[in-house]
Design a protein around this motif. Structure first.
Motif, PDB file in Angstrom:
ATOM      1  N   ALA A   9      43.501  40.850  34.971  1.00  0.00           N
ATOM      2  CA  ALA A   9      43.114  41.999  34.138  1.00  0.00           C
ATOM      3  C   ALA A   9      41.643  41.897  33.738  1.00  0.00           C
ATOM      4  CB  ALA A   9      44.000  42.075  32.898  1.00  0.00           C
ATOM      5  N   ASN A  10      41.193  40.685  33.389  1.00  0.00           N
ATOM      6  CA  ASN A  10      39.781  40.500  33.038  1.00  0.00           C
ATOM      7  C   ASN A  10      38.876  40.789  34.230  1.00  0.00           C
ATOM      8  OD1 ASN A  10      40.416  39.771  30.420  1.00  0.00           O
ATOM      9  ND2 ASN A  10      40.426  37.575  30.845  1.00  0.00           N
ATOM     10  N   PHE A  11      39.329  40.372  35.420  1.00  0.00           N
ATOM     11  CA  PHE A  11      38.543  40.650  36.623  1.00  0.00           C
ATOM     12  C   PHE A  11      38.465  42.146  36.893  1.00  0.00           C
ATOM     13  CE2 PHE A  11      38.918  41.656  41.201  1.00  0.00           C
ATOM     14  CZ  PHE A  11      37.616  41.354  41.572  1.00  0.00           C
ATOM     15  N   GLN A  53      49.049  23.945  37.433  1.00  0.00           N
ATOM     16  CA  GLN A  53      49.533  25.029  38.292  1.00  0.00           C
ATOM     17  C   GLN A  53      50.366  26.025  37.475  1.00  0.00           C
ATOM     18  OE1 GLN A  53      51.451  22.653  41.420  1.00  0.00           O
ATOM     19  NE2 GLN A  53      49.981  23.538  42.874  1.00  0.00           N
ATOM     20  N   HIS A  54      51.206  25.484  36.575  1.00  0.00           N
ATOM     21  CA  HIS A  54      52.025  26.343  35.728  1.00  0.00           C
ATOM     22  C   HIS A  54      51.145  27.194  34.822  1.00  0.00           C
ATOM     23  CE1 HIS A  54      55.576  27.631  33.545  1.00  0.00           C
ATOM     24  NE2 HIS A  54      54.968  27.336  32.404  1.00  0.00           N
ATOM     25  N   TYR A  55      50.126  26.579  34.234  1.00  0.00           N
ATOM     26  CA  TYR A  55      49.197  27.319  33.376  1.00  0.00           C
ATOM     27  C   TYR A  55      48.437  28.376  34.177  1.00  0.00           C
ATOM     28  CZ  TYR A  55      45.201  28.242  30.352  1.00  0.00           C
ATOM     29  OH  TYR A  55      44.250  28.863  29.591  1.00  0.00           O
ATOM     30  N   TYR A  56      48.067  28.010  35.398  1.00  0.00           N
ATOM     31  CA  TYR A  56      47.352  28.960  36.253  1.00  0.00           C
ATOM     32  C   TYR A  56      48.237  30.174  36.556  1.00  0.00           C
ATOM     33  CZ  TYR A  56      45.127  30.896  40.430  1.00  0.00           C
ATOM     34  OH  TYR A  56      44.562  31.731  41.344  1.00  0.00           O
ATOM     35  N   ARG A  57      49.508  29.888  36.879  1.00  0.00           N
ATOM     36  CA  ARG A  57      50.424  31.008  37.178  1.00  0.00           C
ATOM     37  C   ARG A  57      50.623  31.885  35.942  1.00  0.00           C
ATOM     38  NH1 ARG A  57      53.169  26.915  40.050  1.00  0.00           N
ATOM     39  NH2 ARG A  57      54.575  26.604  38.262  1.00  0.00           N
ATOM     40  N   ASP A  58      50.768  31.237  34.774  1.00  0.00           N
ATOM     41  CA  ASP A  58      50.964  32.011  33.547  1.00  0.00           C
ATOM     42  C   ASP A  58      49.724  32.812  33.179  1.00  0.00           C
ATOM     43  OD1 ASP A  58      53.490  31.042  33.353  1.00  0.00           O
ATOM     44  OD2 ASP A  58      53.062  29.538  31.809  1.00  0.00           O
ATOM     45  N   SER A  59      48.541  32.248  33.460  1.00  0.00           N
ATOM     46  CA  SER A  59      47.286  32.895  33.066  1.00  0.00           C
ATOM     47  C   SER A  59      46.795  33.907  34.089  1.00  0.00           C
ATOM     48  CB  SER A  59      46.195  31.833  32.852  1.00  0.00           C
ATOM     49  OG  SER A  59      46.587  30.892  31.881  1.00  0.00           O
ATOM     50  N   LEU A  60      47.393  33.879  35.283  1.00  0.00           N
ATOM     51  CA  LEU A  60      46.884  34.726  36.362  1.00  0.00           C
ATOM     52  C   LEU A  60      46.860  36.209  35.994  1.00  0.00           C
ATOM     53  CD1 LEU A  60      45.750  34.643  39.197  1.00  0.00           C
ATOM     54  CD2 LEU A  60      48.080  34.866  40.097  1.00  0.00           C
ATOM     55  N   ASP A  98      40.620  33.747  44.526  1.00  0.00           N
ATOM     56  CA  ASP A  98      41.086  32.888  43.426  1.00  0.00           C
ATOM     57  C   ASP A  98      42.078  33.606  42.519  1.00  0.00           C
ATOM     58  OD1 ASP A  98      39.402  30.988  44.445  1.00  0.00           O
ATOM     59  OD2 ASP A  98      37.820  31.280  42.949  1.00  0.00           O
ATOM     60  N   TYR A  99      41.893  34.899  42.317  1.00  0.00           N
ATOM     61  CA  TYR A  99      42.772  35.648  41.424  1.00  0.00           C
ATOM     62  C   TYR A  99      43.883  36.381  42.176  1.00  0.00           C
ATOM     63  CZ  TYR A  99      39.253  34.788  37.835  1.00  0.00           C
ATOM     64  OH  TYR A  99      38.387  34.193  36.943  1.00  0.00           O
TER      65      TYR A  99
END
Length: 537
Positions: A150-152, A138-145, A172-173
Motif C-alpha cells: 500500500a505504501n508503494f 519471513q513471517h513478519y515480511y508476509r504480515d507486513s507485505l 520485492d513487494y
C-alpha cells in the motif's frame, strides 16, 4: 527447548556402551536408536532426519564413508560425527571434505566425546536460533507485505518512485502489475450521505473490501486507501477496454448504493501504458471525482469527458441573489431558508458551468458567509475559525451534499441571530425599566426621553416593548407610578398633592383622576380604606 536427536550407526559394541556411560540428556541430546548396517542407517536417516549421527567407520576402507555421503544427501541438516580406529591424515581429510562435523579416534576418550558433543550442541543451538530468526523475519515480511505494498502504491501515484528503482520494488513487494495498459480509479465515499448510524471510516473500509471482491473478479487490480479515498490501479489488455471498465464501475456504484446504502462517486483518469505515468492518471481521476459538484454523486465520471468543458465564459453570481439569501436567513422560518438555499444554488449551477467557475462561485459564497457571520458577531467554528478548510473542501461536494451543508449553516446563522436579538431585546427592556425607576418622578418623562437615552427609534422600541412586556410603555409607566403612589399613601402621611408630585404628576386633579381610574377610588379614599382595615384588626 527440545533435545537434539542422536542416531548410532554401530559396527562394534562400543556404541552401546557409549549410550550408557555418556550423560546425553545433560549434554542436550536424546538417543533415538541404533542401527547396524549402512542401508538401515540410510533408511533411518531419511525417515527420522536426526540432528546427529554418531557412526563407526573403518577408515582403511573409504567405501565405509558411503553412510556419510548418502546420509548427507538424504538429510543435509544432519551432523555426522565419526568414530574410527584409524588416524590416517588423508582419510581424515576425506571425511572433513564430506562435511563431517567432527572426527574421533579410538580408543575413545569419553571426556573428549563430551567436549565434542558440547561444541556440537552450541553449533546446533546457533543454527536453530538462526533458522527461527529467519522464520520470524519471513513471517513478519508476509504480515507486513500488504502495508508495504500500500505504501508503494501511494508513492507510485504520488510520483515518488524513481525509474531506476521501479523493478526492484515490483519484485520485492511482489507486485503483479504487468500491463500492457493501466487505468487509475478514485472511489470517493460521501460522508455527508452516509447511512444513519454508520461510521464513515468503517464504511470506507467496507467499500474497499467490496471493490476488491467486485473488480478483482473481473480485472487484475490493486486497491488501497489514500487520502480518505479508495484508489484502484487496473490492468487493461487493450486501451479500448476502458469503456468496459467504465461500465463495470457504474454497476459497482449502484451495487454499493443498494447493498450498503452508501453514495460513492468513481473518477477515472486517462489510460497509460507506463506505471511511472500513473501520477498523471491519478490526478485525472481525482479531478474527475471533484466534478461530482457539477454532475452529482453516485456515478462514474471520466476525465476525458469533462476536461474539454473548461473553456467557457463566466458571469459572477449577482449580489442580489446573495442578498435574497441573507434576508431570509435574518427572518426565517426554516421552510423559507430551505427555499432560498435551493434558489441560490440553482443560480450557481446555471452560472458556473465548469469546475473552475464552480470553484470560484463556491469560494465567493464562503467569503460572503464569513463576512456575514463576523459582521453580525456570530460564532460558527467551521466557518469563522477555519474558512481555509472550507475553501478546499466545499467546491468538491456533490450538489446534494453542498445543499445540505449550506442549509444547515444558514439555519445555524438564523438561530444565532434570533438568540442575539432576544438577548439584545431583553437587555434593552431591562435598561428601559431601570430608566423608569430612576426618572419616574420627572413630570416631563416621555417615550422620547427613554428612546433617546437608549439610542433606538420610537417605533422600534414601542413595538419591542409591547411584544416583550405585554403592554405599552405609557401603560407600564403609569402602572409603575400608581404602584409607587399607593405605597406612599400607606407608608407616609404626605398629602395626596405632594405624593402626586413625587410620582411625576404636577396637576393634583389629574393625579387623583388617574389614581381613581387605576384603583377604583380616590387617593384619600384609598388611604382611608386602608386605615379602617388596619384599625379593625
Amino acid at each position: 527447548m527440545g533435545k537434539y536427536s542422536v542416531l548410532f550407526v554401530e559396527d562394534a559394541p562400543i556404541a552401546s556402551s557409549l549410550k550408557e556411560i555418556v550423560p546425553w540428556a545433560e549434554l542436550g541430546f536424546q538417543v533415538i536408536g541404533s542401527v547396524f548396517s549402512t542401508e538401515a542407517a540410510l533408511s533411518m536417516i531419511s525417515a527420522a532426519k536426526p540432528d546427529v549421527v554418531l557412526t563407526e567407520v573403518k577408515m582403511s576402507d573409504l567405501a565405509d564413508l558411503a553412510v556419510v555421503k548418502r546420509g548427507k544427501a538424504a538429510s543435509p541438516e544432519t551432523a555426522f560425527v565419526i568414530l574410527t580406529d584409524c588416524n590416517d591424515f588423508e582419510c581424515a581429510q576425506q571425511a572433513m571434505r564430506l562435511g563431517v562435523a567432527d572426527y574421533l579416534t579410538m580408543p575413545l576418550n569419553v571426556a573428549e566425546l563430551k567436549a565434542v558433543m558440547t561444541r556440537l550442541c552450541q553449533t546446533l543451538n546457533q543454527h536453530r536460533n538462526t533458522v527461527q530468526n529467519w522464520q520470524a523475519m519471513q513471517h513478519y515480511y508476509r504480515d507486513s507485505l500488504p502495508v508495504m505494498q500500500a505504501n508503494f502504491y501511494a508513492a507510485l501515484i504520488d510520483g515518488q518512485v524513481e525509474p531506476a528503482t521501479l523493478e526492484a520494488y515490483l519484485r520485492d513487494y511482489q507486485v503483479g502489475l504487468t500491463g500492457p495498459f493501466y487505468a487509475c480509479l478514485v472511489l470517493h465515499t460521501s460522508s455527508a450521505q452516509a447511512p444513519d448510524g454508520k461510521d464513515v471510516t468503517a464504511l470506507r473500509a467496507e467499500v474497499l473490501k467490496q471493490a476488491n471482491d467486485f473488480f478483482g473478479a473481473l480485472w487484475t487490480t490493486v486497491a488501497f486507501c489514500y487520502l480518505r479515498n479508495t484508489v484502484m490501479v487496473v490492468e487493461l489488455p487493450a486501451e479500448s477496454d476502458a469503456a468496459a471498465l467504465t461500465d463495470d464501475a457504474d454497476r459497482f456504484c449502484k451495487l454499493i448504493k443498494s447493498q450498503l446504502g452508501a453514495v460513492i462517486t468513481i473518477g477515472i483518469g486517462a489510460v497509460t501504458d507506463d506505471l511511472l505515468d500513473l501520477p498523471k492518471a491519478y490526478h485525472g481521476a481525482r479531478t474527475a471525482v471533484s466534478y461530482r459538484s457539477l454532475y452529482g454523486a453516485c456515478k462514474v465520471i471520466n476525465i476525458n469527458e469533462v476536461a474539454p468543458t473548461e473553456i467557457t465564459d463566466f458571469t459572477p453570481i449577482s449580489d442580489a441573489a446573495l442578498a435574497d439569501l441573507f434576508k431570509v436567513v435574518h427572518v426565517g422560518p426554516d421552510e423559507a431558508i430551505a427555499e432560498a438555499v435551493e434558489a441560490y444554488l440553482a443560480n450557481v449551477n446555471q452560472t458556473a458551468t465548469c469546475m473552475a467557475h464552480h470553484t470560484v462561485a463556491i469560494n465567493d459564497l464562503v467569503s460572503s458567509l464569513y463576512r456575514f457571520a463576523v459582521n453580525n458577531h456570530l460564532q460558527i467554528p467551521e466557518l469563522t475559525d477555519d474558512p481555509k478548510a472550507l475553501y478546499a473542501r466545499l467546491p468538491e461536494l456533490s450538489p446534494q451534499t453542498l445543499s445540505l451543508w449550506l442549509l444547515d449553516l444558514c439555519k445555524q446563522l438564523n438561530r444565532q441571530l434570533a438568540a442575539a436579538r432576544d438577548n439584545s431585546s431583553t437587555a434593552l427592556i431591562q435598561s428601559a425599566k431601570e430608566f423608569v425607576r430612576a426618572h419616574y418622578s420627572d413630570e416631563q418623562l416621555s417615550l422620547n426621553d427613554v428612546c433617546q437615552a437608549l439610542g433606538v427609534s420610537n417605533s422600534y422600541f414601542s413595538t419591542l416593548f409591547k411584544r416583550e412586556v405585554g403592554q405599552s410603555f405609557i401603560t407600564y409607566l403609569t402602572d409603575f407610578r400608581m404602584e409607587r403612589a399607593s405605597r406612599l399613601l400607606l407608608e407616609t402621611t404626605e398629602k395626596s398633592q405632594a405624593i402626586g408630585h413625587l410620582v411625576g404628576y404636577a396637576d393634583p386633579n389629574y393625579f387623583s383622576s388617574v389614581f381613581k381610574k387605576h384603583f377604583g377610588r380616590s387617593p384619600m379614599q384609598y388611604r382611608g380604606g386602608l386605615a379602617k382595615v388596619s384599625s379593625s384588626k
